[in-house]
Design an enzyme around this catalytic site. Structure first.
Site, PDB file in Angstrom:
ATOM      1  CE  LYS A  76     -72.462  71.765  61.458  1.00 20.64           C
ATOM      2  NZ  LYS A  76     -72.220  73.003  62.217  1.00 20.64           N
TER       3      LYS A  76
ATOM      4  CE  LYS B  34     -72.386  73.700  69.778  1.00 21.31           C
ATOM      5  NZ  LYS B  34     -71.822  74.945  69.238  1.00 21.31           N
TER       6      LYS B  34
ATOM      7  CG  ASP C  30     -74.664  72.290  64.250  1.00 24.73           C
ATOM      8  OD1 ASP C  30     -74.727  73.338  63.580  1.00 24.73           O
ATOM      9  OD2 ASP C  30     -73.599  71.855  64.716  1.00 24.73           O
TER      10      ASP C  30
ATOM     11  CD  GLU D 294     -69.589  70.601  65.000  1.00 26.57           C
ATOM     12  OE1 GLU D 294     -70.614  70.916  64.378  1.00 26.57           O
ATOM     13  OE2 GLU D 294     -69.041  71.362  65.827  1.00 26.57           O
TER      14      GLU D 294
ATOM     15  NE  ARG E  95     -64.887  75.337  61.015  1.00 26.41           N
ATOM     16  CZ  ARG E  95     -64.694  76.604  61.398  1.00 26.41           C
ATOM     17  NH1 ARG E  95     -63.508  77.174  61.225  1.00 26.41           N
ATOM     18  NH2 ARG E  95     -65.659  77.294  61.954  1.00 26.41           N
TER      19      ARG E  95
END
Length: 491
Positions: free
Chosen positions: A257, A269, A281, A343, A345
């Site tokens: 990812k 968020k 992330d 997002e 996934r």
């Protein structure tokens, strides 16, 4: 930092900083080993004054200003019959971390006869180097402290022919992953990530393909591109390939990812969501690129390995995807977006489809995917899901060898009902309960079911706010060592 060994007569050793490991039994005889550099009788008196007898995890520090030996660190290893490599690594990491800005070279002398394999000693070297890691790239002040650049192992005896080359390669991969994760989002953009991947390809002879937005559109990557729509920065789909020089016995795809920043989109968020930390992330892609760097140097024969990263940002503008939108992934499945902050996934959906189309024997994806896995397993243990029992066993073995905690989670098929949509093939999130499981079930829809697959959720393990084991506070580089070990075990 480099590793070296000293196999000559210890009386000719010229070092000034020594770490000495000692077990609980018969301290007097053990101290004779370092009589070449210090009066062991006098040292025993000092040790007795401190009521030290080699207890596991206890550390003594001695500084000598009038001798060639300047510093001596004694690590208690506990009872010889219960000696534990992980305990040694953690104690060694603690000592090295505190000494790394005071010494340029540190030597290590342990009771090597109690160690079972050269791999354990290599792991001690790994622990020493990774615990000394520092990242001062974004600090305007440069201090004049020393930098530890060599770890020397003394008198390895039966392990005298040990080779630390692969240890260095793995550490370099972990350090790259740490740098990528720690870099702020205005520094590590999707473009910069593609540049880093190109450097790996150039340095180690990997093939590289970077798909631009229009090429991703041609492949129908509607899920990945939906996430990227809200950013002014162009997405970069990265595909590195490590080819084998001999006939290929197995083809593998590693998928990471690659959200270089995640605002959450219109499901912004807020509060405790730690938006300021969403630079990490892309921890999954960092692990994949770190593994690419290490494996590019190791060059495991007979394996063709693909490293895939769908890099982009999840931002908000007039073009950003809305909650409630329906999009189509590259395998034709339609997805109702009921949460723009789920997002990762979506990007993985198209990355997994792309990987599946390469027809690999196995796929592993890594992602900082869910907060639910942090609630379930905390910050020391990553969760993984797989559709293959042998793959589960192999991953557990590799993670144990690598010293990265991994726990198998269930692919509970009944939870798939939570992903049902009234207007599309599926939603991108299910109910709050079992959130990490439904995320894995979502990913399972985007590759050929005949392919062995594992998904590793590293949301809790890719970062630490305090020194933890071999990890200084900050990015951990979690996943690189497990991936590399899993590949090495296939040789």
């Amino acid at each position: 930092m480099q590793f070296s060994t000293f196999q000559q007569d210890l009386n000719t050793w010229q070092g000034s900083s020594l770490i000495f490991g000692i077990v609980e039994e018969d301290l007097k005889n053990q101290l004779q080993k370092i009589n070449f550099i210090i009066d062991s009788k006098l040292l025993l008196e000092k040790i007795n004054q401190k009521k030290f007898n080699g207890e596991k995890g206890k550390i003594l520090n001695f500084d000598f200003f009038d001798q060639r030996l300047q510093t001596l660190k004694i690590i208690g290893l506990g009872e010889s019959k219960n000696i534990n490599s992980n305990d040694i690594k953690n104690s060694l990491a603690d000592v090295i971390r505190k000494s790394s800005d005071k010494e340029e070279k540190i030597s290590i002398l342990f009771p090597w006869e109690l160690i079972n394999s050269p791999e354990e000693i290599q792991s001690f070297g790994e622990s020493a180097r990774l615990s000394a890691y520092k990242d001062n790239r974004f600090n305007s002040k440069r201090d004049d402290k020393k930098v530890l650049n060599e770890i020397e192992f003394l008198n390895l005896n039966k392990f005298k022919n040990i080779n630390f080359n692969e240890t260095e390669y793995i550490c370099e991969g972990v350090e790259l992953a740490r740098r990528l994760v720690a870099a702020p989002p205005n520094s590590l953009t999707p473009l910069e990530m593609s540049i880093q991947a190109s450097k790996i390809a150039k340095d180690h002879g990997l093939e590289i393909k970077i798909l631009e937005k229009n090429e991703c559109e041609d492949l129908g990557m509607g899920a990945y591109l939906a996430v990227a729509k809200g950013s002014d920065l162009e997405p970069k789909f990265i595909h590195l390939t490590l080819k084998s020089t001999s006939p290929v016995k197995e083809k593998i795809a590693l998928v990471g990812k690659g959200l270089t920043f995640d605002s959450g989109g219109y499901n912004l968020k807020v509060g405790a969501s730690q938006i300021e930390m969403m630079k990490y992330d892309m921890g999954g892609s960092a692990a994949v690129l770190g593994a690419a760097k290490a494996l590019g140097a190791i060059k495991p024969d007979g394996l063709e390995i693909h490293f895939i990263v769908a890099a982009c940002e999840n931002m908000i503008n007039g073009s950003a995807v809305h909650p409630g939108d329906v999009i189509k992934a590259s395998n034709g499945k339609t997805i109702e977006i009921n949460n723009t902050d789920a997002e990762g996934r979506l990007t993985l959906a198209d990355a997994l489809t792309y990987a599946s189309n390469l027809k690999p024997d196995s796929i592993i994806d890594l992602a900082t995917l869910t907060g639910a896995i942090v609630v379930a397993l905390g910050n020391d243990v990553a969760g993984f899901w797989t559709n293959n029992n042998m793959m589960a066993s192999d991953l557990k073995t590799a993670s144990s060898q690598a010293g990265e905690e991994l726990w198998q989670m269930p692919l509970q098929k009944s939870y798939k009902d939570g992903l049902k949509s009234h207007i599309a093939d599926m939603k991108n999130t299910g109910p709050r309960a079992g959130g990490s499981i439904t995320a894995a079930l979502f990913l399972e829809e985007f590759f050929d079911k005949n392919i062995k697959w594992a998904h590793i959720d590293i949301a809790g393990t890719c970062w630490t706010d305090k020194n933890r084991g071999i990890h200084p506070s900050g990015a951990t580089g979690y996943g690189v060592k497990t991936l590399v070990q899993w590949i090495k075990n296939k040789r």
